[in-house]
Design a protein around this motif. Structure first.
Motif, mmCIF file in Angstrom:
data_model
loop_
_atom_site.group_PDB
_atom_site.id
_atom_site.type_symbol
_atom_site.label_atom_id
_atom_site.label_comp_id
_atom_site.label_asym_id
_atom_site.label_seq_id
_atom_site.Cartn_x
_atom_site.Cartn_y
_atom_site.Cartn_z
ATOM 1 N N LEU A 1 55.214 15.050 24.203
ATOM 2 C CA LEU A 1 56.173 14.147 24.841
ATOM 3 C C LEU A 1 56.926 14.868 25.964
ATOM 4 C CD1 LEU A 1 57.808 12.169 21.866
ATOM 5 C CD2 LEU A 1 55.888 11.494 23.321
ATOM 6 N N LEU A 2 57.340 16.095 25.702
ATOM 7 C CA LEU A 2 58.043 16.858 26.726
ATOM 8 C C LEU A 2 57.170 17.048 27.961
ATOM 9 C CD1 LEU A 2 59.819 19.552 24.529
ATOM 10 C CD2 LEU A 2 60.948 17.873 25.984
ATOM 11 N N HIS A 3 55.912 17.404 27.724
ATOM 12 C CA HIS A 3 54.993 17.611 28.848
ATOM 13 C C HIS A 3 54.674 16.295 29.557
ATOM 14 C CE1 HIS A 3 53.394 21.659 27.053
ATOM 15 N NE2 HIS A 3 54.588 21.764 27.582
ATOM 16 N N ASP A 4 54.476 15.227 28.778
ATOM 17 C CA ASP A 4 54.150 13.916 29.366
ATOM 18 C C ASP A 4 55.254 13.424 30.285
ATOM 19 O OD1 ASP A 4 51.861 13.998 27.921
ATOM 20 O OD2 ASP A 4 52.412 12.420 26.504
ATOM 21 N N ASP A 5 56.496 13.586 29.857
ATOM 22 C CA ASP A 5 57.608 13.094 30.664
ATOM 23 C C ASP A 5 57.694 13.831 32.001
ATOM 24 O OD1 ASP A 5 58.343 11.155 28.857
ATOM 25 O OD2 ASP A 5 59.894 12.370 27.888
ATOM 26 N N VAL A 6 57.305 15.090 31.992
ATOM 27 C CA VAL A 6 57.278 15.850 33.246
ATOM 28 C C VAL A 6 56.165 15.327 34.148
ATOM 29 C CG1 VAL A 6 56.844 18.109 34.291
ATOM 30 C CG2 VAL A 6 58.325 17.923 32.283
#
Length: 340
Positions: free
Chosen positions: A97-102
């Motif tokens: 999720l952290l990577h996706d939001d970036v």
């Protein structure tokens, strides 16, 4: 101003089924998982627990780790290894999720500011890496090569799925098969791994492990199909998310593919402009929603979700009837019922 599009779905449906039974069956284990997550998020680098806690506190039903706990229970597991492995599953999910939001340049998740919006892209990517590392620490501490194989393979497949989605962004020539390959990788892979781990810790026969993997994979595909439909619907707003995020990011999801395929040449030119060329104005989302309603694209997407939901239900057929089996079936109904 964009209009909101209701999903008609099953006219006889009474609405979404609750996850209460499933969560009630695993509530003590889930409490232990949450405690372990908090403990393992700790770090001498203060930004790491601060940023990670921001995302964890944002909500979510912990569906993936709950599937690990419930699958272990379905397989009559009596130990405690499933606790740390459920936490591992949640760490993998949170990291993605952290990577996706970036990647998506998202500013909101479940109605709250994303970590990258608050602390920036660099911090979000690095803390995501930290959580992946924590997940692998939990895997290796478990000591099972089979568990390590299941969860490490899932991590690699998820990353492949995200890259595949990036490649297909804005490409209206994407096929439905290619789209399904993307969501099977980026979403369903962790669902299936979360379930198979439950059979692995219980050392159940391969037929049961395969059945749980099939259940998780088909549930994950159904879940993502509904998510993709909700992005264009009235229900999305009630779930605390922003309507039209996928549209603005140029993501080629099934509602877009069905509208493109069923439309005339003028409508296809619209889709090429807004998706391929990225030329969008404030009225285009409303136009996209109107075309989806005209061609039944959202209902068609939900029908596909029901198909995969039926396969998930069938996969549980080899297990004897029990309260946990019924709760896992209700998880299917809940995932699809979010569209109502």
């Amino acid at each position: 101003m964009a209009i909101v599009v209701p999903l008609s779905g099953d006219k006889n449906a009474a609405g979404p089924v609750s996850l209460d039974r499933l969560m009630g069956l695993v509530k003590d284990d889930l409490k232990a998982v949450n405690e372990l997550i908090v403990k393992r998020m700790d770090s001498r680098v203060a930004l790491i627990p601060t940023l990670a806690s921001h995302l964890v506190a944002a909500g979510g039903k912990r569906l993936r780790p709950i599937l690990t706990l419930a699958s272990a229970r379905l397989c009559n597991y009596r130990g405690d290894r499933h606790i740390s492995l459920a936490a591992c599953v949640e760490f993998i999910h949170t990291a993605t999720l952290l990577h996706d939001d970036v990647v998506d340049e998202s500013n909101l998740r479940r109605g709250n500011a994303t970590a990258n919006a608050v602390w920036g892209n660099q911090a979000s990517v690095l803390v995501g890496d930290f959580l992946f590392a924590r997940a692998f620490q939990l895997m290796t501490a478990d000591g099972s090569l089979e568990v390590l194989r299941i969860l490490s393979n899932a991590s690699a497949v998820i990353a492949e799925g995200e890259v595949m989605q990036l490649v297909t962004t804005g490409d209206t020539e994407t096929t439905e098969d290619a789209y399904l390959e993307v969501i099977a990788a980026k979403t369903a892979a962790l669902f299936s791994a979360a379930c198979r781990v439950g059979a692995a810790v219980a050392e159940r026969p391969r037929v049961e492990a395969d059945a749980l993997e099939s259940y998780g994979r088909n549930l994950g595909i159904a879940f993502q199909l509904v998510d993709d439909a909700l992005d264009y619907s009235a229900r999305q707003a009630t779930l605390g998310k922003t309507v039209g995020d996928d549209f603005r990011e140029g993501k080629i999801t099934l509602p877009v593919l069905l509208s493109f395929r069923r439309g005339d040449e003028e409508e296809r030119r619209f889709w090429r402009r807004v998706m391929e060329d990225g030329e969008q104005d404030e009225k285009d989302l409303a136009t996209a929603q109107q075309l989806m309603r005209k061609h039944g694209a959202l209902d068609g997407t939900i029908e596909r979700a029901r198909h995969y939901g039926a396969m998930a239900r069938d996969a549980l057929g080899i297990f004897p009837d029990s309260e946990v089996k019924q709760a896992l079936i209700e998880a299917i109904d809940f995932s699809i019922g979010r569209a109502h």
